[in-house]
Design an enzyme around this catalytic site. Structure first.
Site, mmCIF file in Angstrom:
data_model
loop_
_atom_site.group_PDB
_atom_site.id
_atom_site.type_symbol
_atom_site.label_atom_id
_atom_site.label_comp_id
_atom_site.label_asym_id
_atom_site.label_seq_id
_atom_site.Cartn_x
_atom_site.Cartn_y
_atom_site.Cartn_z
ATOM 1 N N LYS A 1 -10.923 -8.586 -8.576
ATOM 2 C CA LYS A 1 -11.437 -7.239 -8.839
ATOM 3 C C LYS A 1 -10.428 -6.421 -9.615
ATOM 4 O O LYS A 1 -10.775 -5.621 -10.451
ATOM 5 C CB LYS A 1 -11.669 -6.529 -7.503
ATOM 6 C CG LYS A 1 -12.972 -6.847 -6.861
ATOM 7 C CD LYS A 1 -13.121 -6.014 -5.592
ATOM 8 C CE LYS A 1 -13.763 -6.863 -4.523
ATOM 9 N NZ LYS A 1 -13.832 -6.242 -3.222
ATOM 10 N N LYS B 1 -6.932 -16.351 -11.187
ATOM 11 C CA LYS B 1 -8.307 -16.490 -10.711
ATOM 12 C C LYS B 1 -9.067 -15.174 -10.874
ATOM 13 O O LYS B 1 -8.463 -14.131 -11.121
ATOM 14 C CB LYS B 1 -8.319 -16.957 -9.261
ATOM 15 C CG LYS B 1 -7.394 -16.173 -8.350
ATOM 16 C CD LYS B 1 -7.440 -16.720 -6.937
ATOM 17 C CE LYS B 1 -6.760 -15.753 -5.991
ATOM 18 N NZ LYS B 1 -7.193 -15.812 -4.630
ATOM 19 N N LYS C 1 0.839 -1.213 0.000
ATOM 20 C CA LYS C 1 0.000 0.000 0.000
ATOM 21 C C LYS C 1 0.868 1.255 0.000
ATOM 22 O O LYS C 1 0.546 2.241 -0.641
ATOM 23 C CB LYS C 1 -0.931 0.015 1.218
ATOM 24 C CG LYS C 1 -1.903 -1.157 1.281
ATOM 25 C CD LYS C 1 -3.202 -0.855 0.588
ATOM 26 C CE LYS C 1 -4.081 -2.092 0.402
ATOM 27 N NZ LYS C 1 -4.519 -2.669 1.689
#
Ligand code: TRP
Length: 341
Positions: free
Chosen positions: A207, A204, A122
């Site tokens: 988002k 997979k 982050k």
């Protein structure tokens, strides 16, 4: 496979998990997480929380927060979470969370927080906003969990490090002030977590990756059909019983999730005797996917538009969560010696 009730120890075990109110739920979230919650609600004392405070560490702009919180609640209820069986609540409605977070912050070291992978990721992604909340994200997550003295935390692999840190904080607390909290562990119903493959044959559903290869529970029939029909295939096997390339295996895997066994068996056989027509297979998959997703999408919309119902759900959830939280905070304060009369 469902577990037999008799095999459970006396007294219900406590399960807790948090759901970030960012983005829309997709098929991977459904089979990987939500379906697990729905099964657990029958046998465990469950606390499922919308992590709205956590989202402030990365999304300080709250213009869309209300909408997102409503969406995530509606989607989870539409998938089968029952607000009468579980405590479904918002993190910011349970102020005891902040109190426990403060106590735990005194037991968390700057060095270990800085080493956390999610913090490093982050910090790289938002170099202009490396706030203290981001640094202490795992501390807040620990507070969420142990506020209910939960032992079982249904989460995926990506949360393993946070749970390990939670165990460290718990051990430090217990060691210093006395045994108050159980060590939380990752736990999922059944054996392996199902990984839902992406439609582009790579990785997979997610988002953040290729959105056109991810099926959302909010997709309409046309979007579903379009995405499924675009899934990668080839000219088909040339030899009977050929091994399947990953992208073909993925289509079979998706089909197994939503289609009848007989349908899967038919295409299996077609593949093995080289008569498979991928166009037909994808058409069938799209149809079955629509049958699966449409009722969830419609239910979500109905709930999302019923603000009164959502308010009642949130109030009831917060009430249940606060009750458990208050008892824990009382124990923690006693143990810490914060009792002066
Ligand atoms: N960090 C979790 C995630 O990114 C969300 C979360 C917040 C959570 N609090 C939690 C998960 C408590 C489990 C338990 O998905």
């Amino acid at each position: 496979m469902s577990r037999k009730k008799e095999t459970l120890p006396a007294g219900r075990q406590v399960v807790m998990s948090g759901i970030r109110p960012t983005g829309f739920l997709h098929l991977g979230n459904y089979f990987g997480a939500v379906r697990n919650y729905v099964r657990m609600q029958e046998e465990y004392e469950c606390y499922f929380m919308v992590a709205d405070l956590h989202s402030l560490t990365t999304h300080p702009d709250t213009k869309e927060l209300k909408e997102n919180v409503h969406r995530v609640l509606s989607e989870n209820i539409a998938c089968g979470l029952d607000p009468d069986k579980v405590a479904l609540y918002c993190q910011s409605h349970v102020h005891e969370t902040a109190e426990l977070y403060l106590y735990l912050n005194m037991l968390a070291y700057k060095g270990e927080l800085e080493k956390t992978s999610t913090f490093k990721d982050k910090a790289r992604q938002q170099p202009d906003n490396i706030n203290a909340g981001l640094l202490t994200y795992p501390v807040l997550q620990t507070a969420d969990i142990i506020l209910h003295r939960a032992k079982y935390v249904p989460v995926g692999k990506d949360q393993e490090q946070h749970l390990e840190m939670a165990r460290n904080f718990v051990n430090r607390f217990n060691h210093r002030y006395g045994e108050v909290f159980p060590e939380p562990v990752a736990f999922n119903f059944g054996e392996e977590l199902i990984k839902v493959p992406s439609l582009d044959g790579a990785g997979k559903m997610s988002k953040s990756e290729n959105q056109l290869a991810t099926l959302y529970l909010s997709d309409d029939d046309e979007q579903i059909t379009k995405k499924v029909m675009k899934a990668k295939t080839d000219a088909g096997p040339a030899m009977p019983k050929s091994p399947r390339p990953d992208y073909i295996e993925n289509i079979f895997l998706l089909m197994k999730l939503v289609s009848d066994d007989a349908v899967v068996k038919k295409f299996d056989e077609d593949y093995n005797n080289c008569s498979i027509r991928y166009g037909d297979m994808k058409k069938q998959l799209a149809e079955d996917m629509i049958k699966f997703i449409t009722p969830i999408r419609e239910k979500t919309e109905a709930i999302r538009n019923n603000h009164q119902y959502l308010k009642a759900v949130m109030e009831k959830g917060a009430e249940k969560a606060r009750k458990s939280a208050r008892a824990t905070i009382e124990l923690a304060r006693q143990a810490m010696g914060l009792n002066y009369f």
